[in-house]
Write an enzyme that holds these catalytic residues in place. Sequence first.
Site, short mmCIF file in Angstrom:
data_model
loop_
_atom_site.label_atom_id
_atom_site.label_comp_id
_atom_site.label_asym_id
_atom_site.label_seq_id
_atom_site.Cartn_x
_atom_site.Cartn_y
_atom_site.Cartn_z
N SER A 109 0.86 -1.18 0.00
CA SER A 109 0.00 0.00 0.00
C SER A 109 0.89 1.23 0.00
O SER A 109 2.08 1.16 0.34
CB SER A 109 -0.90 0.00 1.25
OG SER A 109 -1.51 1.25 1.45
N TYR B 162 -2.01 -1.18 10.56
CA TYR B 162 -2.04 -1.38 9.11
C TYR B 162 -0.80 -0.77 8.45
O TYR B 162 -0.12 -1.43 7.66
CB TYR B 162 -3.31 -0.75 8.53
CG TYR B 162 -3.45 -0.92 7.03
CD1 TYR B 162 -3.91 -2.12 6.49
CD2 TYR B 162 -3.14 0.12 6.15
CE1 TYR B 162 -4.04 -2.29 5.12
CE2 TYR B 162 -3.28 -0.04 4.79
CZ TYR B 162 -3.72 -1.24 4.27
OH TYR B 162 -3.84 -1.39 2.92
N LYS C 248 2.23 -2.76 6.51
CA LYS C 248 2.52 -2.50 5.11
C LYS C 248 3.96 -2.03 4.91
O LYS C 248 4.57 -2.31 3.88
CB LYS C 248 1.52 -1.48 4.54
CG LYS C 248 0.10 -2.03 4.42
CD LYS C 248 0.04 -3.29 3.57
CE LYS C 248 -1.38 -3.80 3.39
NZ LYS C 248 -1.45 -5.02 2.54
#
Length: 264
Positions: free
Chosen positions: A136, A149, A153
């Site tokens: 991402s 998150y 990532k």
Amino acid sequence: MNIVLDLLLLIIIIIYSYLESLVKVFVPRRRKSVAGEIVLITGAGHGIGRKIAYEFAKQKSRLVLWDINKVKKEVGDITIVVNNAGAIYPADLLSTKDEEITKTFEVNILGHFWITKALLPSMMRRNHGHIVTVASICGHGVIPYIIPYCSSKFAAVGFHRALTSELEALGKTGIKTSCLCPVFVNTGFTKNPSTRLWPVLETDEVARSLMDGVLTNKKMIFVPSYLNISLTLERFLPERALAAINRVQDIQFEAVVDYKTKMN
């Protein structure tokens, strides 16, 4: 004297690399065929994974969308793996449950390790394959209220880069690697995402970009592509300027922000 020669060679390689990159901007990359390749895609039931499966199907690849061990017995050695499965729990850190943090890392990065370790031996024996890491833009820059998150990532981008380097060191140059880094995608994982500078992407566009990157053996696939330039420029900006950019971007999405209750 050897260090002088090495430095001169390094300068020549750097200049050559920049010229090569400039040429590639104007000359289309050569595309390979993935027809007949056995492709494992995790998280293929919905969102980006589902569209990626469609793109590989168009290329006449053989798709594997479930259990690794059972699959290997039924279809043979998998030659392309797309580590796409993802988890996200938007909330401030204090409101994020411990099990949600654990689940985020299990899905977003640890799964990449276990799947790659299971499939890499057969790729290395043949010196052939392609490993795709779906990361991402949050693997390069941070956003509030999704700390686990973003952290996972960043780990996924690091996994891709370290694996790429290790395969090169081992002489397994026939095994290619790609890392997909899109901005917000309309998958439903984050509710009502919006930003003033980035588009909210549709899954079709992201899947097509990934497919193009795989076919041209592109190492880092940014969607939209201009993110690469943006991230490069940000490295040279002072902290105050970066904070101002973040305010202008005005990134919004639904998240649990209840830290004050947790502090009591």
